[in-house]
Design a protein around this motif. Structure first.
Motif, mmCIF file in Angstrom:
data_model
loop_
_atom_site.group_PDB
_atom_site.id
_atom_site.type_symbol
_atom_site.label_atom_id
_atom_site.label_comp_id
_atom_site.label_asym_id
_atom_site.label_seq_id
_atom_site.Cartn_x
_atom_site.Cartn_y
_atom_site.Cartn_z
ATOM 1 N N VAL A 113 -5.778 1.372 -7.873
ATOM 2 C CA VAL A 113 -6.867 0.641 -7.204
ATOM 3 C C VAL A 113 -6.673 -0.859 -7.420
ATOM 4 O O VAL A 113 -6.778 -1.662 -6.489
ATOM 5 C CB VAL A 113 -8.252 1.108 -7.720
ATOM 6 C CG1 VAL A 113 -9.357 0.152 -7.288
ATOM 7 C CG2 VAL A 113 -8.547 2.524 -7.232
ATOM 8 N N VAL A 114 -6.346 -1.234 -8.657
ATOM 9 C CA VAL A 114 -6.087 -2.646 -8.960
ATOM 10 C C VAL A 114 -4.862 -3.130 -8.179
ATOM 11 O O VAL A 114 -4.865 -4.231 -7.621
ATOM 12 C CB VAL A 114 -5.904 -2.866 -10.476
ATOM 13 C CG1 VAL A 114 -5.427 -4.289 -10.782
ATOM 14 C CG2 VAL A 114 -7.193 -2.555 -11.221
ATOM 15 N N ALA A 115 -3.834 -2.309 -8.122
ATOM 16 C CA ALA A 115 -2.618 -2.693 -7.390
ATOM 17 C C ALA A 115 -2.926 -2.940 -5.919
ATOM 18 O O ALA A 115 -2.390 -3.888 -5.320
ATOM 19 C CB ALA A 115 -1.546 -1.610 -7.537
ATOM 20 N N TRP A 116 -3.767 -2.119 -5.324
ATOM 21 C CA TRP A 116 -4.124 -2.333 -3.922
ATOM 22 C C TRP A 116 -4.920 -3.623 -3.758
ATOM 23 O O TRP A 116 -4.633 -4.416 -2.870
ATOM 24 C CB TRP A 116 -4.909 -1.145 -3.369
ATOM 25 C CG TRP A 116 -5.363 -1.403 -1.962
ATOM 26 C CD1 TRP A 116 -6.638 -1.655 -1.548
ATOM 27 C CD2 TRP A 116 -4.546 -1.485 -0.798
ATOM 28 N NE1 TRP A 116 -6.651 -1.884 -0.196
ATOM 29 C CE2 TRP A 116 -5.381 -1.776 0.295
ATOM 30 C CE3 TRP A 116 -3.177 -1.326 -0.571
ATOM 31 C CZ2 TRP A 116 -4.910 -1.917 1.590
ATOM 32 C CZ3 TRP A 116 -2.701 -1.464 0.726
ATOM 33 C CH2 TRP A 116 -3.567 -1.764 1.786
ATOM 34 N N ARG A 134 2.184 -6.774 2.456
ATOM 35 C CA ARG A 134 1.785 -5.683 1.573
ATOM 36 C C ARG A 134 0.762 -4.828 2.295
ATOM 37 O O ARG A 134 -0.432 -5.048 2.193
ATOM 38 C CB ARG A 134 1.209 -6.235 0.266
ATOM 39 C CG ARG A 134 2.182 -7.082 -0.536
ATOM 40 C CD ARG A 134 3.299 -6.184 -1.073
ATOM 41 N NE ARG A 134 4.385 -6.940 -1.625
ATOM 42 C CZ ARG A 134 4.750 -6.914 -2.899
ATOM 43 N NH1 ARG A 134 4.102 -6.186 -3.756
ATOM 44 N NH2 ARG A 134 5.774 -7.595 -3.299
ATOM 45 N N ASP A 135 1.264 -3.861 3.041
ATOM 46 C CA ASP A 135 0.398 -3.012 3.839
ATOM 47 C C ASP A 135 0.319 -1.609 3.244
ATOM 48 O O ASP A 135 0.789 -1.368 2.144
ATOM 49 C CB ASP A 135 0.903 -2.970 5.283
ATOM 50 C CG ASP A 135 2.334 -2.430 5.377
ATOM 51 O OD1 ASP A 135 2.899 -1.985 4.350
ATOM 52 O OD2 ASP A 135 2.879 -2.439 6.480
ATOM 53 N N GLU A 136 -0.262 -0.704 4.014
ATOM 54 C CA GLU A 136 -0.419 0.668 3.529
ATOM 55 C C GLU A 136 0.921 1.341 3.263
ATOM 56 O O GLU A 136 1.045 2.121 2.327
ATOM 57 C CB GLU A 136 -1.242 1.483 4.526
ATOM 58 C CG GLU A 136 -2.704 1.088 4.534
ATOM 59 C CD GLU A 136 -3.521 1.936 5.497
ATOM 60 O OE1 GLU A 136 -3.204 3.125 5.673
ATOM 61 O OE2 GLU A 136 -4.480 1.386 6.051
ATOM 62 N N GLY A 137 1.919 1.024 4.090
ATOM 63 C CA GLY A 137 3.251 1.606 3.877
ATOM 64 C C GLY A 137 3.851 1.165 2.550
ATOM 65 O O GLY A 137 4.434 1.981 1.821
#
Length: 184
Positions: free
Chosen positions: A46-49, A7-10
């Protein structure tokens, strides 16, 4: 469990692009203004990240669940009734596929009937009807089992139909308890 997902920025960017508008619309259907719904969507992501390893492959129901909890926390902190807009008139007219006076009367009738329902009834109807989730996905948002969500949906639909008919439902009596011929 299987190996951890990357789970990265992409991944996050893809999720954001695919679901941001849906989360904003979820907020618009529940809040009084567009700025508040955009702010809610930002908080959801924000929570998802932060919790990206917990987000399932079909992330939208999970995002709706986060939004629902954020709204509940906000309303609890205000200690007041939420400024909820169950469904917008544009949503109803578009969903009904009609226009003109009939749509306006229909929108007013549905809005009036919805305001008489409990928040939980309104939420299950919104999730399935307006957010277009399956019963299983709605259950995920509500934090209950699929069976519980199905029962809640059935009951909410029945109560909405009763509210729309402008007459309270007559209690159903068991035939053995009937006292008059009309009750049979």
């Amino acid at each position: 469990m299987g190996p951890p997902r990357n789970r990265d920025e992409g991944w996050f960017t893809s999720l954001y692009v695919a679901e941001y508008a849906n989360v904003v619309r979820y907020g618009l259907r529940r809040l009084a203004d567009a700025d508040a719904s955009a702010e809610l969507a930002q908080e959801v992501f924000v929570v998802a990240w932060r919790r990206r390893q917990e987000v399932p492959d079909r992330g939208l129901p999970w995002l709706y669940g986060v939004a629902r909890r954020l709204l509940a926390n906000h309303w609890r902190s205000r200690r007041g009734a939420p400024d909820v807009l169950p469904i917008t008139g544009a949503d109803l007219a578009g969903a009904a596929g009609s226009s003109g006076a009939d749509a306006t009367v229909g929108v007013a009738d549905v809005l009036a009937a919805l305001t008489g329902l409990s928040e939980l009834d309104q939420e299950i109807l919104r999730l399935v009807g307006w957010e277009e989730l399956t019963v299983s996905e709605a259950a995920q948002v509500l934090g209950c089992t699929r069976a519980t969500a199905a029962v809640r949906l059935h009951r909410a639909r029945r109560r909405l139909a009763e509210a729309m008919s402008d007459r309270p439902a007559q209690p159903r009596r068991h035939p053995a308890l009937a006292t008059t011929r009309e009750e049979l």
